[in-house]
Design a protein around this motif. Sequence first.
Motif, PDB file in Angstrom:
ATOM      1  N   ARG A 294      21.681 -50.696 -10.800  1.00 28.38           N
ATOM      2  CA  ARG A 294      21.933 -49.529  -9.964  1.00 28.38           C
ATOM      3  C   ARG A 294      20.606 -48.833  -9.682  1.00 28.38           C
ATOM      4  O   ARG A 294      19.918 -48.396 -10.615  1.00 28.38           O
ATOM      5  CB  ARG A 294      22.900 -48.549 -10.609  1.00 28.38           C
ATOM      6  N   LEU A 295      20.279 -48.753  -8.413  1.00 31.01           N
ATOM      7  CA  LEU A 295      19.081 -48.040  -7.985  1.00 31.01           C
ATOM      8  C   LEU A 295      19.439 -46.593  -7.663  1.00 31.01           C
ATOM      9  O   LEU A 295      20.517 -46.318  -7.144  1.00 31.01           O
ATOM     10  CB  LEU A 295      18.460 -48.702  -6.759  1.00 31.01           C
ATOM     11  N   SER A 296      18.504 -45.710  -7.952  1.00 33.65           N
ATOM     12  CA  SER A 296      18.663 -44.295  -7.620  1.00 33.65           C
ATOM     13  C   SER A 296      17.510 -43.848  -6.745  1.00 33.65           C
ATOM     14  O   SER A 296      16.395 -44.357  -6.870  1.00 33.65           O
ATOM     15  CB  SER A 296      18.690 -43.435  -8.888  1.00 33.65           C
ATOM     16  N   CYS A 297      17.789 -42.887  -5.878  1.00 37.55           N
ATOM     17  CA  CYS A 297      16.761 -42.294  -5.032  1.00 37.55           C
ATOM     18  C   CYS A 297      16.948 -40.786  -5.065  1.00 37.55           C
ATOM     19  O   CYS A 297      17.919 -40.264  -4.504  1.00 37.55           O
ATOM     20  CB  CYS A 297      16.877 -42.815  -3.607  1.00 37.55           C
ATOM     21  N   ALA A 298      16.039 -40.097  -5.733  1.00 33.05           N
ATOM     22  CA  ALA A 298      16.090 -38.640  -5.822  1.00 33.05           C
ATOM     23  C   ALA A 298      15.292 -38.045  -4.671  1.00 33.05           C
ATOM     24  O   ALA A 298      14.104 -38.348  -4.509  1.00 33.05           O
ATOM     25  CB  ALA A 298      15.519 -38.182  -7.155  1.00 33.05           C
ATOM     26  N   ALA A 299      15.962 -37.220  -3.872  1.00 41.94           N
ATOM     27  CA  ALA A 299      15.342 -36.649  -2.671  1.00 41.94           C
ATOM     28  C   ALA A 299      15.080 -35.159  -2.861  1.00 41.94           C
ATOM     29  O   ALA A 299      15.901 -34.446  -3.437  1.00 41.94           O
ATOM     30  CB  ALA A 299      16.252 -36.867  -1.472  1.00 41.94           C
ATOM     31  N   SER A 300      13.955 -34.698  -2.365  1.00 42.17           N
ATOM     32  CA  SER A 300      13.621 -33.284  -2.465  1.00 42.17           C
ATOM     33  C   SER A 300      12.738 -32.870  -1.302  1.00 42.17           C
ATOM     34  O   SER A 300      12.194 -33.710  -0.587  1.00 42.17           O
ATOM     35  CB  SER A 300      12.902 -33.007  -3.788  1.00 42.17           C
ATOM     36  N   GLY A 301      12.635 -31.559  -1.094  1.00 42.62           N
ATOM     37  CA  GLY A 301      11.698 -31.048  -0.109  1.00 42.62           C
ATOM     38  C   GLY A 301      12.297 -30.526   1.174  1.00 42.62           C
ATOM     39  O   GLY A 301      11.590 -29.919   1.983  1.00 42.62           O
ATOM     40  N   ARG A 302      13.582 -30.805   1.395  1.00 45.90           N
ATOM     41  CA  ARG A 302      14.235 -30.273   2.590  1.00 45.90           C
ATOM     42  C   ARG A 302      15.739 -30.413   2.440  1.00 45.90           C
ATOM     43  O   ARG A 302      16.221 -31.051   1.522  1.00 45.90           O
ATOM     44  CB  ARG A 302      13.760 -30.984   3.861  1.00 45.90           C
ATOM     45  N   THR A 303      16.469 -29.825   3.389  1.00 47.99           N
ATOM     46  CA  THR A 303      17.912 -30.019   3.458  1.00 47.99           C
ATOM     47  C   THR A 303      18.185 -31.293   4.243  1.00 47.99           C
ATOM     48  O   THR A 303      17.617 -31.500   5.319  1.00 47.99           O
ATOM     49  CB  THR A 303      18.573 -28.822   4.169  1.00 47.99           C
ATOM     50  N   PHE A 304      19.050 -32.154   3.706  1.00 46.00           N
ATOM     51  CA  PHE A 304      19.271 -33.455   4.317  1.00 46.00           C
ATOM     52  C   PHE A 304      20.562 -33.553   5.127  1.00 46.00           C
ATOM     53  O   PHE A 304      20.902 -34.640   5.596  1.00 46.00           O
ATOM     54  CB  PHE A 304      19.220 -34.544   3.250  1.00 46.00           C
ATOM     55  N   SER A 305      21.278 -32.463   5.295  1.00 47.15           N
ATOM     56  CA  SER A 305      22.464 -32.520   6.152  1.00 47.15           C
ATOM     57  C   SER A 305      22.008 -32.889   7.561  1.00 47.15           C
ATOM     58  O   SER A 305      20.979 -32.412   8.056  1.00 47.15           O
ATOM     59  CB  SER A 305      23.177 -31.170   6.159  1.00 47.15           C
ATOM     60  N   GLY A 306      22.775 -33.772   8.204  1.00 47.44           N
ATOM     61  CA  GLY A 306      22.368 -34.262   9.508  1.00 47.44           C
ATOM     62  C   GLY A 306      21.458 -35.479   9.428  1.00 47.44           C
ATOM     63  O   GLY A 306      21.105 -36.076  10.445  1.00 47.44           O
ATOM     64  N   TYR A 307      21.067 -35.812   8.225  1.00 43.19           N
ATOM     65  CA  TYR A 307      20.227 -36.989   8.016  1.00 43.19           C
ATOM     66  C   TYR A 307      21.069 -38.153   7.493  1.00 43.19           C
ATOM     67  O   TYR A 307      22.216 -37.989   7.102  1.00 43.19           O
ATOM     68  CB  TYR A 307      19.136 -36.682   6.986  1.00 43.19           C
ATOM     69  N   ALA A 308      20.466 -39.315   7.495  1.00 43.11           N
ATOM     70  CA  ALA A 308      21.020 -40.495   6.858  1.00 43.11           C
ATOM     71  C   ALA A 308      20.006 -41.008   5.842  1.00 43.11           C
ATOM     72  O   ALA A 308      18.794 -40.832   6.021  1.00 43.11           O
ATOM     73  CB  ALA A 308      21.319 -41.577   7.878  1.00 43.11           C
ATOM     74  N   MET A 309      20.519 -41.608   4.796  1.00 44.36           N
ATOM     75  CA  MET A 309      19.671 -42.229   3.787  1.00 44.36           C
ATOM     76  C   MET A 309      19.879 -43.729   3.836  1.00 44.36           C
ATOM     77  O   MET A 309      21.014 -44.201   3.924  1.00 44.36           O
ATOM     78  CB  MET A 309      20.030 -41.693   2.406  1.00 44.36           C
ATOM     79  N   GLY A 310      18.797 -44.455   3.784  1.00 43.83           N
ATOM     80  CA  GLY A 310      18.893 -45.902   3.863  1.00 43.83           C
ATOM     81  C   GLY A 310      18.176 -46.583   2.712  1.00 43.83           C
ATOM     82  O   GLY A 310      17.267 -46.008   2.096  1.00 43.83           O
ATOM     83  N   TRP A 311      18.616 -47.793   2.424  1.00 46.60           N
ATOM     84  CA  TRP A 311      17.906 -48.678   1.511  1.00 46.60           C
ATOM     85  C   TRP A 311      17.431 -49.883   2.316  1.00 46.60           C
ATOM     86  O   TRP A 311      18.212 -50.484   3.065  1.00 46.60           O
ATOM     87  CB  TRP A 311      18.802 -49.141   0.370  1.00 46.60           C
ATOM     88  N   PHE A 312      16.167 -50.209   2.136  1.00 48.48           N
ATOM     89  CA  PHE A 312      15.570 -51.390   2.741  1.00 48.48           C
ATOM     90  C   PHE A 312      14.943 -52.218   1.634  1.00 48.48           C
ATOM     91  O   PHE A 312      14.709 -51.718   0.538  1.00 48.48           O
ATOM     92  CB  PHE A 312      14.503 -50.984   3.764  1.00 48.48           C
ATOM     93  N   ARG A 313      14.641 -53.466   1.930  1.00 49.63           N
ATOM     94  CA  ARG A 313      13.951 -54.303   0.953  1.00 49.63           C
ATOM     95  C   ARG A 313      12.948 -55.188   1.656  1.00 49.63           C
ATOM     96  O   ARG A 313      13.079 -55.512   2.832  1.00 49.63           O
ATOM     97  CB  ARG A 313      14.945 -55.142   0.151  1.00 49.63           C
ATOM     98  N   GLN A 314      11.937 -55.565   0.878  1.00 53.54           N
ATOM     99  CA  GLN A 314      10.875 -56.411   1.425  1.00 53.54           C
ATOM    100  C   GLN A 314      10.458 -57.414   0.370  1.00 53.54           C
ATOM    101  O   GLN A 314       9.975 -57.040  -0.702  1.00 53.54           O
ATOM    102  CB  GLN A 314       9.686 -55.568   1.877  1.00 53.54           C
ATOM    103  N   ALA A 315      10.645 -58.689   0.690  1.00 55.95           N
ATOM    104  CA  ALA A 315      10.203 -59.774  -0.180  1.00 55.95           C
ATOM    105  C   ALA A 315       8.795 -60.188   0.253  1.00 55.95           C
ATOM    106  O   ALA A 315       8.394 -59.943   1.402  1.00 55.95           O
ATOM    107  CB  ALA A 315      11.169 -60.939  -0.068  1.00 55.95           C
ATOM    108  N   PRO A 316       8.035 -60.831  -0.627  1.00 56.72           N
ATOM    109  CA  PRO A 316       6.671 -61.251  -0.283  1.00 56.72           C
ATOM    110  C   PRO A 316       6.656 -62.123   0.970  1.00 56.72           C
ATOM    111  O   PRO A 316       7.444 -63.068   1.093  1.00 56.72           O
ATOM    112  CB  PRO A 316       6.225 -62.041  -1.512  1.00 56.72           C
TER     113      PRO A 316
END
Length: 126
Positions: A19-41
């Motif tokens: 289980r990955l977690s992403c803690a967000a801070s610094g602004r209000t995120f309503s109206g935003y979307a959160m995404g997960w991306f990945r990059q292999a070598p």
Amino acid sequence: QVQLVESGGGLVQAGGSLRLSCAASGRTFSGYAMGWFRQAPGEEREFVAAITWSFGSTYYADSVKGRFTISRDSAKNTVYLQMNSLKPEDTAVYYCAAGYAGGSSTLRSRYNYLYWGQGTQVTVSS
């Protein structure tokens, strides 16, 4: 300033879970979307999953649908990616990102995202 901090990566055997977690801070995120991306070598960064902060609508790449689940905890300003039935091809650096909420094609594009975390390594052994 906006900060996204991922955690929860590691080494797991095929068939296992993380289980990955992403803690967000610094602004209000309503109206935003959160995404997960990945990059292999040697590969481009690819979309994994996204969730709209306000309504909780979710979107998944076909390669992870049915195995991964994205969720958010508004009280903690944290987004999660539960990864089950992991495969060696899931091995990559996983990035959390924040961008404007929009339709499916918008949320699947890395160019929609304004803020990025530093990434967390996920390695799945066969």
